[in-house]
Structure formats: structure tokens, C-alpha cells
Design a protein around this motif. Structure first.
Motif, PDB file in Angstrom:
ATOM      1  N   UNK A  42     -15.459   4.762  54.039  1.00 20.02           N
ATOM      2  CA  UNK A  42     -16.690   5.449  53.683  1.00 20.02           C
ATOM      3  C   UNK A  42     -17.474   5.706  54.966  1.00 20.02           C
ATOM      4  N   UNK A  43     -17.778   6.965  55.253  1.00 22.01           N
ATOM      5  CA  UNK A  43     -18.499   7.311  56.468  1.00 22.01           C
ATOM      6  C   UNK A  43     -19.988   7.513  56.230  1.00 22.01           C
ATOM      7  N   UNK A  44     -20.414   7.273  55.000  1.00 16.31           N
ATOM      8  CA  UNK A  44     -21.811   7.545  54.654  1.00 16.31           C
ATOM      9  C   UNK A  44     -22.579   6.276  54.301  1.00 16.31           C
ATOM     10  N   UNK A  45     -22.114   5.124  54.783  1.00 15.39           N
ATOM     11  CA  UNK A  45     -22.796   3.875  54.430  1.00 15.39           C
ATOM     12  C   UNK A  45     -23.309   3.103  55.644  1.00 15.39           C
ATOM     13  N   UNK A  46     -23.251   3.695  56.818  1.00 17.98           N
ATOM     14  CA  UNK A  46     -23.776   3.078  58.048  1.00 17.98           C
ATOM     15  C   UNK A  46     -23.055   1.791  58.428  1.00 17.98           C
ATOM     16  N   UNK A  63     -15.248   8.214  51.379  1.00 16.14           N
ATOM     17  CA  UNK A  63     -13.979   7.532  51.514  1.00 16.14           C
ATOM     18  C   UNK A  63     -13.083   7.613  50.296  1.00 16.14           C
ATOM     19  N   UNK A  64     -11.907   7.009  50.430  1.00 18.57           N
ATOM     20  CA  UNK A  64     -10.910   7.018  49.357  1.00 18.57           C
ATOM     21  C   UNK A  64     -10.083   5.747  49.493  1.00 18.57           C
ATOM     22  N   UNK A  65     -10.290   4.784  48.569  1.00 16.53           N
ATOM     23  CA  UNK A  65      -9.597   3.505  48.674  1.00 16.53           C
ATOM     24  C   UNK A  65      -8.104   3.641  48.431  1.00 16.53           C
ATOM     25  N   UNK A  66      -7.681   4.708  47.744  1.00 21.09           N
ATOM     26  CA  UNK A  66      -6.251   4.897  47.528  1.00 21.09           C
ATOM     27  C   UNK A  66      -5.521   5.224  48.824  1.00 21.09           C
ATOM     28  N   UNK A  94     -18.152  -2.763  51.729  1.00 22.88           N
ATOM     29  CA  UNK A  94     -17.329  -1.713  52.329  1.00 22.88           C
ATOM     30  C   UNK A  94     -15.866  -2.167  52.338  1.00 22.88           C
ATOM     31  N   UNK A  95     -15.057  -1.607  51.437  1.00 22.82           N
ATOM     32  CA  UNK A  95     -13.663  -2.021  51.288  1.00 22.82           C
ATOM     33  C   UNK A  95     -12.741  -0.824  51.488  1.00 22.82           C
ATOM     34  N   UNK A 119      -9.853 -15.402  45.526  1.00 25.76           N
ATOM     35  CA  UNK A 119     -11.063 -15.809  44.805  1.00 25.76           C
ATOM     36  C   UNK A 119     -12.167 -16.177  45.794  1.00 25.76           C
ATOM     37  N   UNK A 120     -11.799 -16.818  46.894  1.00 25.65           N
ATOM     38  CA  UNK A 120     -12.803 -17.190  47.893  1.00 25.65           C
ATOM     39  C   UNK A 120     -13.434 -15.956  48.533  1.00 25.65           C
ATOM     40  N   UNK A 121     -12.599 -15.018  48.990  1.00 29.34           N
ATOM     41  CA  UNK A 121     -13.126 -13.803  49.630  1.00 29.34           C
ATOM     42  C   UNK A 121     -13.997 -13.032  48.651  1.00 29.34           C
ATOM     43  N   UNK A 122     -13.546 -12.936  47.402  1.00 29.26           N
ATOM     44  CA  UNK A 122     -14.310 -12.210  46.386  1.00 29.26           C
ATOM     45  C   UNK A 122     -15.653 -12.891  46.132  1.00 29.26           C
ATOM     46  N   UNK A 123     -15.692 -14.231  46.286  1.00 29.42           N
ATOM     47  CA  UNK A 123     -16.930 -14.977  45.998  1.00 29.42           C
ATOM     48  C   UNK A 123     -17.976 -14.820  47.098  1.00 29.42           C
ATOM     49  N   UNK A 124     -17.594 -14.246  48.236  1.00 27.13           N
ATOM     50  CA  UNK A 124     -18.533 -14.118  49.350  1.00 27.13           C
ATOM     51  C   UNK A 124     -19.683 -13.169  49.032  1.00 27.13           C
ATOM     52  N   UNK A 125     -19.510 -12.362  48.003  1.00 29.34           N
ATOM     53  CA  UNK A 125     -20.600 -11.497  47.579  1.00 29.34           C
ATOM     54  C   UNK A 125     -20.325 -10.021  47.711  1.00 29.34           C
ATOM     55  N   UNK A 126     -19.336  -9.656  48.508  1.00 26.36           N
ATOM     56  CA  UNK A 126     -19.050  -8.242  48.687  1.00 26.36           C
ATOM     57  C   UNK A 126     -18.032  -7.698  47.720  1.00 26.36           C
ATOM     58  N   UNK A 127     -17.351  -8.590  46.987  1.00 23.77           N
ATOM     59  CA  UNK A 127     -16.317  -8.131  46.052  1.00 23.77           C
ATOM     60  C   UNK A 127     -16.890  -7.375  44.869  1.00 23.77           C
ATOM     61  N   UNK A 128     -16.096  -6.478  44.332  1.00 25.28           N
ATOM     62  CA  UNK A 128     -16.560  -5.682  43.203  1.00 25.28           C
ATOM     63  C   UNK A 128     -15.992  -6.222  41.901  1.00 25.28           C
TER      64      UNK A 128
END
Length: 287
Positions: free
Chosen positions: A234-238, A226-229, A142-143, A278-287
Motif C-alpha cells: 500500500x503506497x497510500x498509508x505513509x 496495494x494488492x495482497x494477492x 500494513x501487510x 497467534x503471537x504475531x496476530x496478537x501484537x495488534x496489527x493482525x486483521x
């Protein structure tokens, strides 16, 4: 000369000492133990002569060898820094995508980013980056502003609603208490909650569908994803940042809370920002 006394039971000579009829046996320590003890004394004396050991008023004795643990540590640090220089120079010169694609650079960046995260980011996002009330979990998908490397770097560099950076992310949800009636707010809250859970009143949630379409879909999308721009969640992902449940949604719609994240580029420098990215992206949630 008095005659030596021999203990009748053990057959061992006594020392001649007697307390209340109890005599002390004369059992000397084994020779090997005595010589070992003497050797440790000689070792201690030699150590005190060769190495810094004896405290003085303002310092210690230097020792004949001139050894210094502080100097040795400084040498080790210099060697470590020299080994890191090649990686630091590459990180400074390359993009986050290029760093992530290079296994050795990626490993170095993740290690450096993890260290920087604990010092600068953990107070808000938690030591495990799982977030908390009002602070996003960086381990999920969720970003608000995008979860790819470039987007994460921009968010870390410029922050969110940070007055000290002109390139910061800016988005604000209006206070709908000034726009909608309380019944409409309750209806749209029921509808939003019903996207991932069972609403308290299905009829009320259905009525909130139109309220959402008229007032919320412009930012959150017709599907509420949602809209990342625009930084619209996102209100539909709990996944709920400000609190879950219809009452929490009512409060957020009525008088929204807007978080602030500082811009880290000026404080940490771009190389550290890249490592954090790179560290935050490596946590698993990055796209």
C-alpha cells in the motif's frame, strides 16, 4: 598471681595487654551470640554430612540424604512438560482460528510464540517486532501478503522469495530504469510521495499520476492501496519499508530491492509456526 587491673574510667577489667600505654578492656561477647555462633558451626557440619557439599577431585560428597539439585530440576521439568502436553496436542490438532478462539490455548500459544519469536525472528524484526529498514513492522496494519491468521501462518510457513520452498510467496517489482525515462521516474516518485505528504513539485507530482496509472496501478491498484494477492504494498498509508522520501522512492523504482524471508515450517514444525502465528496476530496489527 598478679593482681587484676581495673580500668579507672570504665571500671572494666583489662586483659593485661598494653600497647604504648593503652590497655585492652576485657569485654567478652554476649552469651547469646556465642551460642548462636556455635549453633551455626553445628549446622554447617550437619549440612556437610547430609547434603552434597565437600568437593573431591572429580565429584563431591553425596551426603546421607542423597539429594541432587540436578535430579530435582529434571523432575520439575518433566512435570512441566507433562502439563504442557495437553496444550501441545490440541495446538497440533487445531487450526490457528480454533486456537485463537480458545482463551487457554491462545494464552499458551502466545507465550510459546513469544519465546520462538525472540530466538528466530527478533534478529530481523526486532525484539519488539517493530522492524527496521527493509524489515516490516509487525505491530501495524500494513501487510504485504495479508494480516489475518491464515495469511500470517502461510507467510511464516513458506517464507517470501525463499528458494527452498515451492510454495513461498513470490513477487518482484521490475527495474523501471529499463522501462521509464529518468524524468518519468522522478515524476512518479513525486506523485507517490504526494499521496501522503507534500511533494517537492506539485506540477511534477501531477504529471506522475499518469505515469503511475500506466505502469504501477496494475499491481498497486488505481488508488495505490496495494494488492495482497501480489504482495504489492500500500503506497497510500505513509508506511515505508525501503525508506521514505522522494529520493528513496526514486531509488526503489529505478532498481528495486527485494527482501527474502526463510520458510520456517521445516525448521520449527507446524505447532511452533501456529504459536508464532497467534503471537504475531496478537501484537495488534493482525486483521
Amino acid at each position: 598471681m598478679s593482681e587484676k587491673h581495673i580500668d579507672e574510667i570504665s571500671g572494666v577489667e583489662t586483659t593485661g595487654h598494653e600497647w604504648d600505654g593503652i590497655r585492652e578492656l576485657n569485654n567478652p561477647m554476649p552469651r547469646w551470640w556465642v551460642w548462636t555462633f556455635c549453633a551455626t558451626i553445628l549446622w554447617a557440619v550437619g549440612y556437610a554430612i547430609l547434603y552434597p557439599s565437600i568437593p573431591m577431585i572429580k565429584d563431591t560428597t553425596k551426603g546421607l540424604l542423597g539429594f541432587s539439585s540436578r535430579a530435582e530440576l529434571q523432575q520439575q521439568v518433566q512435570v512441566a512438560k507433562a502439563a504442557q502436553t495437553q496444550f501441545e496436542q490440541q495446538i497440533a490438532a487445531k487450526t490457528v482460528s480454533e486456537i485463537d478462539a480458545d482463551p487457554s490455548l491462545r494464552e499458551f500459544a502466545i507465550a510459546g510464540g513469544a519465546s520462538a519469536f525472540k530466538v528466530n525472528c527478533a534478529p530481523c524484526h526486532g525484539s519488539g517486532a517493530t522492524g527496521g529498514p527493509g524489515f516490516p513492522n509487525l505491530n501495524d496494519d500494513d501487510w504485504l501478503w495479508g494480516g489475518d491468521l491464515t495469511s500470517i501462518q502461510k507467510t511464516i510457513s513458506h517464507g517470501i522469495r525463499f528458494d527452498g520452498d515451492t510454495d513461498t510467496h513470490v513477487s518482484e517489482m521490475p527495474a523501471f530504469a529499463e522501462i521509464l525515462q529518468p524524468a518519468q521516474i522522478r515524476a512518479v516518485a513525486a506523485y507517490v510521495w504526494g499521496l501522503t505528504n507534500k511533494p517537492s513539485d506539485p506540477a511534477l507530482a501531477e504529471a506522475g499520476r499518469q505515469v503511475f496509472a500506466d505502469n504501477c496501478a496494475a499491481c498497486h491498484g488505481q488508488d495505490a492501496k496495494g494488492n495482497i494477492d501480489m504482495g504489492a504494498p500500500n503506497l497510500a498509508d505513509a508506511i515505508w519499508l525501503k525508506g521514505s522520501g522522494e529520493d528513496a522512492i526514486v531509488r526503489q523504482v529505478t532498481a528495486p530491492k527485494h527482501g527474502v524471508m526463510p520458510a520456517w515450517s521445516a525448521r520449527l514444525g507446524q505447532s511452533t509456526v501456529k504459536e508464532l502465528t497467534v503471537f504475531v496476530h496478537s501484537l495488534g496489527g493482525g486483521k
